[in-house]
Scaffold this motif. Structure first.
Motif, PDB file in Angstrom:
ATOM      1  N   ALA A   9      -0.717   1.022 -12.102  1.00 46.31           N
ATOM      2  CA  ALA A   9      -0.367   1.131 -13.640  1.00 46.31           C
ATOM      3  C   ALA A   9      -1.959   0.439 -14.219  1.00 46.31           C
ATOM      4  CB  ALA A   9       0.594  -0.192 -14.037  1.00 46.31           C
ATOM      5  N   GLY A  10      -2.513  -0.417 -13.683  1.00 51.48           N
ATOM      6  CA  GLY A  10      -4.032  -0.802 -14.309  1.00 51.48           C
ATOM      7  C   GLY A  10      -4.841   0.256 -14.089  1.00 51.48           C
ATOM      8  N   VAL A  11      -4.958   0.955 -13.409  1.00 51.53           N
ATOM      9  CA  VAL A  11      -5.871   2.360 -13.113  1.00 51.53           C
ATOM     10  C   VAL A  11      -5.321   3.331 -14.254  1.00 51.53           C
ATOM     11  CG1 VAL A  11      -6.278   4.299 -11.746  1.00 51.53           C
ATOM     12  CG2 VAL A  11      -6.181   2.061 -10.662  1.00 51.53           C
ATOM     13  N   ARG A  12      -4.302   3.559 -14.394  1.00 54.73           N
ATOM     14  CA  ARG A  12      -3.793   4.524 -15.290  1.00 54.73           C
ATOM     15  C   ARG A  12      -4.035   4.104 -16.875  1.00 54.73           C
ATOM     16  NH1 ARG A  12      -3.730   9.007 -13.048  1.00 54.73           N
ATOM     17  NH2 ARG A  12      -2.709   9.919 -14.703  1.00 54.73           N
ATOM     18  N   THR A  15       0.843  -1.188   0.155  1.00 53.99           N
ATOM     19  CA  THR A  15      -0.155   0.010   0.031  1.00 53.99           C
ATOM     20  C   THR A  15       0.701   1.336  -0.007  1.00 53.99           C
ATOM     21  OG1 THR A  15      -1.819  -1.406   1.341  1.00 53.99           O
ATOM     22  CG2 THR A  15      -1.787   1.319   1.167  1.00 53.99           C
ATOM     23  N   PHE A  16       0.570   2.153  -0.835  1.00 48.58           N
ATOM     24  CA  PHE A  16       1.453   3.480  -1.022  1.00 48.58           C
ATOM     25  C   PHE A  16       0.263   4.419  -1.270  1.00 48.58           C
ATOM     26  CE2 PHE A  16       1.701   1.933  -5.387  1.00 48.58           C
ATOM     27  CZ  PHE A  16       1.401   3.065  -6.004  1.00 48.58           C
ATOM     28  N   LYS A  74      -4.696   6.384  -2.810  1.00 48.45           N
ATOM     29  CA  LYS A  74      -4.450   5.297  -2.285  1.00 48.45           C
ATOM     30  C   LYS A  74      -4.416   4.188  -3.353  1.00 48.45           C
ATOM     31  CE  LYS A  74      -5.285   1.924   1.644  1.00 48.45           C
ATOM     32  NZ  LYS A  74      -6.416   1.990   2.658  1.00 48.45           N
ATOM     33  N   TYR A  75      -3.268   3.514  -3.298  1.00 47.03           N
ATOM     34  CA  TYR A  75      -3.148   2.271  -4.238  1.00 47.03           C
ATOM     35  C   TYR A  75      -2.535   1.225  -3.235  1.00 47.03           C
ATOM     36  CZ  TYR A  75      -3.319   5.634  -7.988  1.00 47.03           C
ATOM     37  OH  TYR A  75      -3.964   6.732  -8.927  1.00 47.03           O
ATOM     38  N   ASP A  76      -3.030  -0.111  -3.731  1.00 47.97           N
ATOM     39  CA  ASP A  76      -2.591  -1.198  -3.033  1.00 47.97           C
ATOM     40  C   ASP A  76      -1.184  -1.801  -3.563  1.00 47.97           C
ATOM     41  OD1 ASP A  76      -4.853  -1.300  -1.576  1.00 47.97           O
ATOM     42  OD2 ASP A  76      -5.925  -2.443  -2.972  1.00 47.97           O
ATOM     43  N   SER A  77      -0.791  -1.371  -4.633  1.00 48.88           N
ATOM     44  CA  SER A  77       0.324  -1.949  -5.328  1.00 48.88           C
ATOM     45  C   SER A  77       0.570  -0.956  -6.510  1.00 48.88           C
ATOM     46  CB  SER A  77       0.173  -3.235  -5.808  1.00 48.88           C
ATOM     47  OG  SER A  77      -0.853  -3.354  -6.763  1.00 48.88           O
ATOM     48  N   PHE A  78       1.904  -1.215  -7.156  1.00 47.13           N
ATOM     49  CA  PHE A  78       2.372  -0.479  -8.249  1.00 47.13           C
ATOM     50  C   PHE A  78       1.576  -0.952  -9.428  1.00 47.13           C
ATOM     51  CE2 PHE A  78       5.879   0.834  -5.633  1.00 47.13           C
ATOM     52  CZ  PHE A  78       5.894   2.105  -5.723  1.00 47.13           C
TER      53      PHE A  78
END
Length: 251
Positions: A100-103, A39-40, A92-96
């Motif tokens: 990447a999938g969101v973008r 998470t970051f 907030k994101y659970d992973s990189f």
């Protein structure tokens, strides 16, 4: 030759007896735990053309749902002091890989592109983002009530990382939080962006209340002692006073 060998042998024996201070063995603000679970938080700052500031906020208020459909928005603020015509937001994101999938999904979302991005981008003069982790001793704390103001304080610490300045920095933050002088929403440590930079997001009931509390805190010997120790590792700092937008999850 024998004398030289004896000197080297004695030196090695002395080194074996040296005890490394515990503060240099343990990183008090290591991002390790956060990196393990992934998470970051992405901190974004947009600068808006002055004459388009109101239009940008109005458009974002109307279309932000197109963006939050893809990932979690922690908060969105308009900067009042410390940066004119700026907005600041945290995602907030659970992973990189999730980011990447969101973008990628946003790039293929016609509503997002046509209704928001194509209109919003010409209103901006610059964009900046930083990837951060919550420090291990911090968690997101929502304010006790809605309303009020937020202060983002960004500290540029000296090189060396948390192993050098982590304990002193934590003590300075805790001296304010544990004595009730301020409400810590979260403490973030940069992973991408300027290294050795830490951000503290505080909440206050209002700007005047903040001023009164700060004056009182600076007369508290507990706070003074902790801050004096921390600033010995400080290179610079910058703060912004911000108001949450109507669509911000953190009010």
């Amino acid at each position: 030759m024998l004398t030289a060998r004896k000197v080297l042998w004695n030196a090695s024996r002395l080194l074996e007896k040296v005890v490394v201070p515990r503060s240099t063995q343990v990183s008090c603000i290591s991002t390790g735990p956060q990196q393990q679970h992934g998470t970051f938080y992405e901190l974004r700052t947009y600068c808006i053309h002055p004459h388009l500031n109101a239009a940008f906020l109005r458009l974002t208020n109307e279309k932000i749902h197109l963006r939050t459909a893809h990932s979690e928005l922690l908060g969105y603020w308009s900067v009042e002091y410390g940066g004119l015509n700026q907005v600041f937001h945290i995602w907030k994101y659970d992973s990189f890989s999730q980011r990447a999938g969101v973008r990628a999904a946003l790039a293929q979302d016609p509503s997002w592109i046509e209704e928001y991005i194509s209109k919003a981008m010409p209103m901006l003069s610059s964009q900046d983002n930083q990837v951060t982790y919550l420090v291990p001793w911090s968690k997101i704390l929502r304010p006790p009530k809605e309303g009020g103001v937020y202060e983002l304080v960004s500290f540029q610490m000296c090189p060396g990382g948390p192993a050098v300045w982590g304990a002193a920095f934590q003590a300075a933050v805790s001296a304010h939080a544990h004595t009730g002088y301020a409400w810590p929403v979260g403490v973030f440590h940069n992973e991408f962006g300027p290294l050795n930079q830490v951000h503290v997001l505080w909440w206050y009931e209002g700007a005047d209340q903040r001023a009164a509390i700060r004056h009182k805190a600076h007369q508290d010997p507990r706070v003074v002692a902790a801050v004096r120790e921390s600033v010995s590792y400080l290179a610079s700092q910058h703060n912004k006073l911000m108001f949450p937008t109507p669509f911000s999850p953190l009010k």
